[in-house]
Design an enzyme around this catalytic site. Structure first.
Site, PDB file in Angstrom:
ATOM      1  N   ASP A 186       0.852  -1.214   0.163  1.00 28.10           N
ATOM      2  CA  ASP A 186      -0.084  -0.075  -0.018  1.00 28.10           C
ATOM      3  C   ASP A 186       0.860   1.204   0.132  1.00 28.10           C
ATOM      4  OD1 ASP A 186      -2.323   1.480   0.279  1.00 28.10           O
ATOM      5  OD2 ASP A 186      -2.234   1.591   2.365  1.00 28.10           O
ATOM      6  N   TYR A 222      -1.233   8.682  -2.665  1.00 26.47           N
ATOM      7  CA  TYR A 222      -1.248   8.360  -4.379  1.00 26.47           C
ATOM      8  C   TYR A 222      -2.525   8.933  -5.080  1.00 26.47           C
ATOM      9  CZ  TYR A 222       1.912   4.072  -4.287  1.00 26.47           C
ATOM     10  OH  TYR A 222       3.097   3.419  -4.190  1.00 26.47           O
ATOM     11  N   GLY A 223      -3.431   9.378  -4.087  1.00 27.90           N
ATOM     12  CA  GLY A 223      -4.772   9.856  -4.412  1.00 27.90           C
ATOM     13  C   GLY A 223      -4.654  11.159  -5.542  1.00 27.90           C
ATOM     14  N   CYS A 235      -4.449  -1.544  -1.877  1.00 29.35           N
ATOM     15  CA  CYS A 235      -4.549   0.093  -2.163  1.00 29.35           C
ATOM     16  C   CYS A 235      -5.832   0.104  -3.116  1.00 29.35           C
ATOM     17  CB  CYS A 235      -3.392   0.779  -2.497  1.00 29.35           C
ATOM     18  SG  CYS A 235      -3.335   2.180  -3.013  1.00 29.35           S
ATOM     19  N   ASN A 236      -6.782   0.862  -3.028  1.00 33.29           N
ATOM     20  CA  ASN A 236      -7.696   0.925  -4.232  1.00 33.29           C
ATOM     21  C   ASN A 236      -7.229   1.666  -5.243  1.00 33.29           C
ATOM     22  OD1 ASN A 236      -9.432   0.541  -1.213  1.00 33.29           O
ATOM     23  ND2 ASN A 236     -10.862  -0.005  -2.990  1.00 33.29           N
ATOM     24  N   THR A 237      -6.467   2.730  -4.891  1.00 27.80           N
ATOM     25  CA  THR A 237      -6.006   3.484  -5.946  1.00 27.80           C
ATOM     26  C   THR A 237      -5.300   2.937  -6.807  1.00 27.80           C
ATOM     27  OG1 THR A 237      -6.532   5.582  -4.676  1.00 27.80           O
ATOM     28  CG2 THR A 237      -4.857   5.819  -6.649  1.00 27.80           C
ATOM     29  N   CYS A 264     -10.942   3.084   0.138  1.00 23.64           N
ATOM     30  CA  CYS A 264      -9.230   3.274   0.569  1.00 23.64           C
ATOM     31  C   CYS A 264      -9.318   2.418   1.804  1.00 23.64           C
ATOM     32  CB  CYS A 264      -9.047   4.889   0.837  1.00 23.64           C
ATOM     33  SG  CYS A 264      -7.556   5.039   1.258  1.00 23.64           S
ATOM     34  N   THR A 265      -7.979   1.617   1.586  1.00 19.72           N
ATOM     35  CA  THR A 265      -7.820   0.789   2.758  1.00 19.72           C
ATOM     36  C   THR A 265      -7.419   1.735   3.808  1.00 19.72           C
ATOM     37  OG1 THR A 265      -5.659   0.467   1.834  1.00 19.72           O
ATOM     38  CG2 THR A 265      -7.228  -1.263   1.251  1.00 19.72           C
TER      39      THR A 265
END
Length: 264
Positions: A11, A43-44, A75-77, A189-190
């Protein structure tokens, strides 16, 4: 495959710990490396090209150095942008993280779902496709809440976080047309499950929160079924930049059974 080959969770920061917590429940004996790209977060706010290049490069180096049996992009992104690219270049099972829109659509009673994520996640076409496939007939309201990433990081370091941060995140969804009907919120988002209690207070009663961590853990367990898992040394928290914040995180890392730290 060596019995002590690790599961690598990756992540941008501490958010992947929410996935690790669920993984411990289903595979308590699995050797783990929890990789945190503190040198590249957040990252977002990055472009898709920046995220893809960084994630692919780092995971390539980590795969070569640590020979993991499986990599989870926790990590969703990073997953919504780079999952396919990573699978193309690495010869190791890769598990991604996706917004939990499907279970949220099954849970909602009002038919209105909120989704909190990073700016990069909520604009991805992947999220549009999940909505079209699993939330037909529902209303999905999205909001970027980048402050929550920093809030989760600060909380894990033991620092106080202003409750106004969580009220602002709730307001981003509540102030949209139909936002007063939200009864289910996807934490896309984690990092965000780490501050779920604070978000619950900000949203008030009658709101359920859903994230993908338990489903990710079950997916990892199914892929590793039948494999010998031996933890021959303490699990490792791996960072990409040496920083004073690593020392501040030590108590939290120990709670997650990460008793070693290192820098890539």
């Amino acid at each position: 495959m060596d019995a002590d080959a690790p599961v690598l969770l990756f992540d941008s920061g501490v958010g992947g710990l929410s996935v690790l917590a669920e993984l411990r429940k289903v595979l308590p004996g699995a050797p783990v490396i929890q990789a945190m790209d503190n040198g590249g977060m957040p990252y977002g706010t990055k472009t898709e090209a920046e995220v893809a290049a960084r994630v692919c490069g780092l995971l390539g180096r980590m795969a070569e150095r640590f020979r993991p049996r499986l990599i989870c992009i926790a990590c969703n992104t990073a997953s919504t942008i780079a999952l396919g690219m990573v699978r193309d270049v690495l010869n190791v099972p890769i598990v991604g993280t996706v917004p939990a829109i499907k279970p949220a659509a099954a849970m909602t009673r009002s038919g209105t779902i909120g989704l909190l994520g990073t700016a990069a996640t909520i604009r991805q076409g992947y999220v549009d496709r999940l909505e079209a496939e699993f939330a037909q007939g529902k209303r999905l309201l999205r909001a970027a809440a980048p402050e929550l990433v920093g809030a989760a990081e600060a909380k894990l370091r033991g620092e106080p976080v202003d409750p106004a941060v969580f009220r602002r995140a709730a307001k981003l969804l509540r102030d949209q047309p139909g936002g007063d009907m939200i009864d289910t919120v996807v934490l896309a988002c984690t990092h965000f499950p780490l501050v779920k209690a604070e978000l619950a207070e900000a949203f008030g009663p009658g709101v359920e929160f859903v994230d993908g961590a338990s489903g990710i853990a079950r997916r990892i367990a199914s892929l590793l079924a039948g494999q010998e898992l031996i933890r021959s040394q303490p699990d490792l928290a791996l960072f990409t930049r040496d920083s004073a914040e690593i020392a501040a995180l030590q108590p939290a890392l120990r709670r997650y059974e990460l008793d070693r730290t290192g820098v890539l």
